[in-house]
Design an enzyme around this catalytic site. Sequence first.
Site, short mmCIF file in Angstrom:
data_model
loop_
_atom_site.label_atom_id
_atom_site.label_comp_id
_atom_site.label_asym_id
_atom_site.label_seq_id
_atom_site.Cartn_x
_atom_site.Cartn_y
_atom_site.Cartn_z
N HIS A 1 0.83 -1.20 0.00
CA HIS A 1 0.00 0.00 0.00
C HIS A 1 0.87 1.26 0.00
CE1 HIS A 1 -3.75 -2.20 1.75
NE2 HIS A 1 -3.32 -2.72 0.61
N GLU B 1 0.74 3.94 1.87
CA GLU B 1 1.15 4.34 3.21
C GLU B 1 2.33 3.48 3.69
OE1 GLU B 1 -3.44 4.51 3.00
OE2 GLU B 1 -1.84 3.24 2.27
N CYS C 1 -6.06 1.20 5.50
CA CYS C 1 -6.58 -0.11 5.93
C CYS C 1 -6.08 -0.37 7.35
CB CYS C 1 -6.12 -1.20 4.97
SG CYS C 1 -4.35 -1.59 5.10
#
Length: 191
Positions: A105, A107, A133
């Site tokens: 991801h 992030e 998430c």
Amino acid sequence: MESDFNTLNPLRIFKFLFQFVLVKMPDNRPSWDDYFMKIVYTVAERATCDRGKNGCVISKDKRILATGYVGAPAGLAHCDEVGHQMKTVTHEDGSTSRHCVRTCHAEENAIVHSAKVGVSVDGGTLYTKMMPCYSCAKMIINAGIRRVVADKDYHASSESKKILNEAGVEYSILKPEVECYDDQCIEKKSK
């Protein structure tokens, strides 16, 4: 009577124009949150998985510390090259959701890259297209990030919001809508 502009020297004209620009500039400048969010969308253009095509910017004291986008781990094949690696997750309530697990991801990539190059993100603000998430929320907490700004919500962000709150990480969602992407639908299992 002569016009004032005929008698002004160049320095006075410069000062007048400079003051005018300073007075007008704040109306034309984006807020810091808007500025970093625009950069998030540019970073997201590098994403190599067309599902969610997310980007991330981590800043502190109005300076960018790290960026990240959705993509496979360094040196491995990307979704753009070999397709998605889809997994179906069955949740406690019987609903299912589909996830591409080939990629990291945005992030995650921003936090990991900052650690790799020795840049502390402790006390920083993380900007992202959608609420993180659950796994990314845990990384955000452990990295010491104090604030999260998401442009939109994420379809499975309830647990993320819960732990961010518990850890004292402030978050805000700029638009009251959920980020949607291909093949994400959650289905309720029929009994």
